[in-house]
Scaffold this active site. Structure first.
Site, PDB file in Angstrom:
ATOM      1  N   TYR A   1      20.638  22.060   1.638  1.00 37.08           N
ATOM      2  CA  TYR A   1      19.894  22.288   2.893  1.00 37.08           C
ATOM      3  C   TYR A   1      18.804  23.349   2.698  1.00 37.08           C
ATOM      4  O   TYR A   1      17.784  23.330   3.371  1.00 37.08           O
ATOM      5  CB  TYR A   1      20.866  22.681   4.000  1.00 37.08           C
TER       6      TYR A   1
ATOM      7  N   LYS B   1      16.705  26.984  10.235  1.00 41.32           N
ATOM      8  CA  LYS B   1      17.663  26.854  11.346  1.00 41.32           C
ATOM      9  C   LYS B   1      18.225  28.220  11.754  1.00 41.32           C
ATOM     10  O   LYS B   1      18.475  28.455  12.936  1.00 41.32           O
ATOM     11  CB  LYS B   1      18.806  25.907  10.972  1.00 41.32           C
TER      12      LYS B   1
HETATM   13  N1  LIG Z   1      20.664  14.452  11.650  1.00 42.77           N
HETATM   14  C1  LIG Z   1      21.454  15.507  11.448  1.00 42.77           C
HETATM   15  O1  LIG Z   1      22.402  15.470  10.631  1.00 42.77           O
HETATM   16  C2  LIG Z   1      21.211  16.761  12.242  1.00 42.77           C
HETATM   17  C3  LIG Z   1      22.270  17.682  12.382  1.00 42.77           C
HETATM   18  C4  LIG Z   1      22.037  18.857  13.098  1.00 42.77           C
HETATM   19  C5  LIG Z   1      20.788  19.082  13.664  1.00 42.77           C
HETATM   20  N2  LIG Z   1      19.785  18.151  13.518  1.00 42.77           N
HETATM   21  C6  LIG Z   1      18.484  18.444  14.118  1.00 42.77           C
HETATM   22  O2  LIG Z   1      18.248  17.509  15.148  1.00 42.77           O
HETATM   23  C7  LIG Z   1      16.836  17.469  15.379  1.00 42.77           C
HETATM   24  C8  LIG Z   1      16.385  16.022  15.461  1.00 42.77           C
HETATM   25  O3  LIG Z   1      16.501  15.409  14.205  1.00 42.77           O
HETATM   26  P1  LIG Z   1      17.129  13.968  13.993  1.00 42.77           P
HETATM   27  O4  LIG Z   1      18.284  14.152  13.082  1.00 42.77           O
HETATM   28  O5  LIG Z   1      17.294  13.264  15.267  1.00 42.77           O
HETATM   29  O6  LIG Z   1      16.027  13.249  13.085  1.00 42.77           O
HETATM   30  P2  LIG Z   1      14.697  12.412  13.451  1.00 42.77           P
HETATM   31  O7  LIG Z   1      14.019  12.200  12.150  1.00 42.77           O
HETATM   32  O8  LIG Z   1      15.052  11.225  14.252  1.00 42.77           O
HETATM   33  O9  LIG Z   1      13.883  13.430  14.365  1.00 42.77           O
HETATM   34  C9  LIG Z   1      13.072  14.472  13.837  1.00 42.77           C
HETATM   35  C10 LIG Z   1      11.829  14.478  14.689  1.00 42.77           C
HETATM   36  O10 LIG Z   1      10.961  15.583  14.350  1.00 42.77           O
HETATM   37  C11 LIG Z   1       9.657  15.138  14.630  1.00 42.77           C
HETATM   38  N3  LIG Z   1       8.637  16.000  14.026  1.00 42.77           N
HETATM   39  C12 LIG Z   1       8.488  16.323  12.716  1.00 42.77           C
HETATM   40  N4  LIG Z   1       7.390  17.093  12.562  1.00 42.77           N
HETATM   41  C13 LIG Z   1       6.847  17.266  13.808  1.00 42.77           C
HETATM   42  C14 LIG Z   1       5.712  17.952  14.302  1.00 42.77           C
HETATM   43  N5  LIG Z   1       4.877  18.629  13.497  1.00 42.77           N
HETATM   44  N6  LIG Z   1       5.462  17.906  15.627  1.00 42.77           N
HETATM   45  C15 LIG Z   1       6.283  17.237  16.481  1.00 42.77           C
HETATM   46  N7  LIG Z   1       7.371  16.560  16.068  1.00 42.77           N
HETATM   47  C16 LIG Z   1       7.647  16.577  14.734  1.00 42.77           C
HETATM   48  C17 LIG Z   1       9.650  13.724  14.031  1.00 42.77           C
HETATM   49  O11 LIG Z   1       8.560  12.964  14.528  1.00 42.77           O
HETATM   50  C18 LIG Z   1      10.997  13.207  14.514  1.00 42.77           C
HETATM   51  O12 LIG Z   1      10.855  12.549  15.757  1.00 42.77           O
HETATM   52  C19 LIG Z   1      16.193  18.279  14.257  1.00 42.77           C
HETATM   53  O13 LIG Z   1      15.948  19.598  14.703  1.00 42.77           O
HETATM   54  C20 LIG Z   1      17.289  18.291  13.206  1.00 42.77           C
HETATM   55  O14 LIG Z   1      17.162  19.357  12.300  1.00 42.77           O
HETATM   56  C21 LIG Z   1      19.985  16.998  12.836  1.00 42.77           C
END
Ligand SMILES: NC(=O)c1ccc[n+]([C@@H]2O[C@H](COP(=O)([O-])OP(=O)(O)OC[C@H]3O[C@@H](n4cnc5c(N)ncnc54)[C@H](O)[C@@H]3O)[C@@H](O)[C@H]2O)c1
Length: 255
Positions: A154, A161
């Site tokens: 990570y 984060k």
């Molecule tokens: N998937 C996991 O395992 C997980 C676990 C914990 C937290 N998260 C967090 O959840 C959140 C959503 O991620 P996800 O897993 O749904 O993946 P995802 O890829 O579906 O979503 C990530 C989003 O970030 C957007 N993004 C990236 N750069 C950007 C910018 N400059 N301006 C605006 N938007 C931007 C992308 O367009 C995308 O829609 C993130 O913060 C991620 O770190 C994910």
């Protein structure tokens, strides 16, 4: 109108596919009475196509959270669809490949800066861009991956984060006077585009399902989305600066 979020107007960022955590948030929010405006980044026509799969097709506004013009125009663009906001969902994360997958010691500052700009600083920028539309009782909710530990692969995203978790507490402090809450959901691993872009992310997958007391589904975004809804609702009126773990209980168990 009935439901947990009856009558609430939400801005939901971060939809890129129907596996996005944000998609589940938007869907559940609509099913629970909210009006949803989405933001999209990059492939806008794709986001618009996905938006049509929601129970109610939602309008999509283009927002790159690193673009100051997009942020400055956000409130006016949102006002074209709703007359105010009761909640904002930050579901955004990005780090260049050098920052992930074991590259911690070699990632250059320029790449780390991008990760922090998109994944950490943007939490504050987005909230401030939406603030003119918000009233006391409003809520900002973001998504983190438990940053109290160093995780394999990570790397700088973990640092981003940790910053996000701190930024949420500072936002809670600074916006508390206006009656606006800031809270995060710490989700376990979910197979989204963002997760798949992390080389070696599958290392988490088996361990999580085995160790989490409640077990864990890598493809069910609904538990994390439900927690977002709860934090956006009126049922956490005195909670801010908090992180709610939605990880099957993994964080509570020693190895
Ligand atoms: N998937 C996991 O395992 C997980 C676990 C914990 C937290 N998260 C967090 O959840 C959140 C959503 O991620 P996800 O897993 O749904 O993946 P995802 O890829 O579906 O979503 C990530 C989003 O970030 C957007 N993004 C990236 N750069 C950007 C910018 N400059 N301006 C605006 N938007 C931007 C992308 O367009 C995308 O829609 C993130 O913060 C991620 O770190 C994910």
């Amino acid at each position: 109108m009935s439901g947990l979020l009856a009558g609430k107007r939400l801005l939901v960022t971060g939809v890129i596919t129907d596996a996005s955590i944000a998609f589940s948030v938007a869907k559940l929010a609509q099913e629970n009475g909210a009006q949803v405006v989405l933001t999209g980044y990059g492939r806008l026509s794709l986001v618009e196509r996905i938006a049509k799969r929601l129970p109610e097709p939602a309008p999509v506004i283009e927002v790159d959270v690193t673009n100051t013009e997009h942020l400055a125009g956000l409130a006016d663009r949102v006002r074209e669809h709703v007359d105010g906001l009761d909640g904002v969902v930050h579901s955004i994360g990005f780090a260049p490949q050098s920052c992930l997958g074991g590259g911690f010691l070699d990632a250059p500052w320029e790449d780390v800066a991008t990760a922090l700009h998109v994944s950490t600083f943007s939490y504050k920028s987005l909230a401030m861009a939406a603030l003119p539309l918000m009233l006391p009782g409003g809520a900002v909710v973001g998504l983190t991956f438990d940053a109290t530990k160093a995780w394999p692969v990570y790397d700088w995203m973990g640092v981003a984060k940790a910053g996000l978790e701190s930024a949420s507490r500072y936002l809670a402090m600074h916006l508390g006077k206006q009656g606006i809450r800031s809270n995060l959901v710490a989700a376990g691993p979910l197979r989204t585009i963002a997760a798949k872009s992390i080389p070696g992310f599958d290392q988490f997958e088996d361990a999580w399902a085995e160790r989490a007391p409640l077990g864990w589904s890598l493809t069910d975004q609904e538990p994390a989305a439900r927690a977002c809804l709860a934090l956006l609702s009126d049922w956490f009126p005195a909670t801010t600066g908090e992180i709610v773990h939605v990880d099957g209980g993994y964080h509570a168990i020693g190895s």
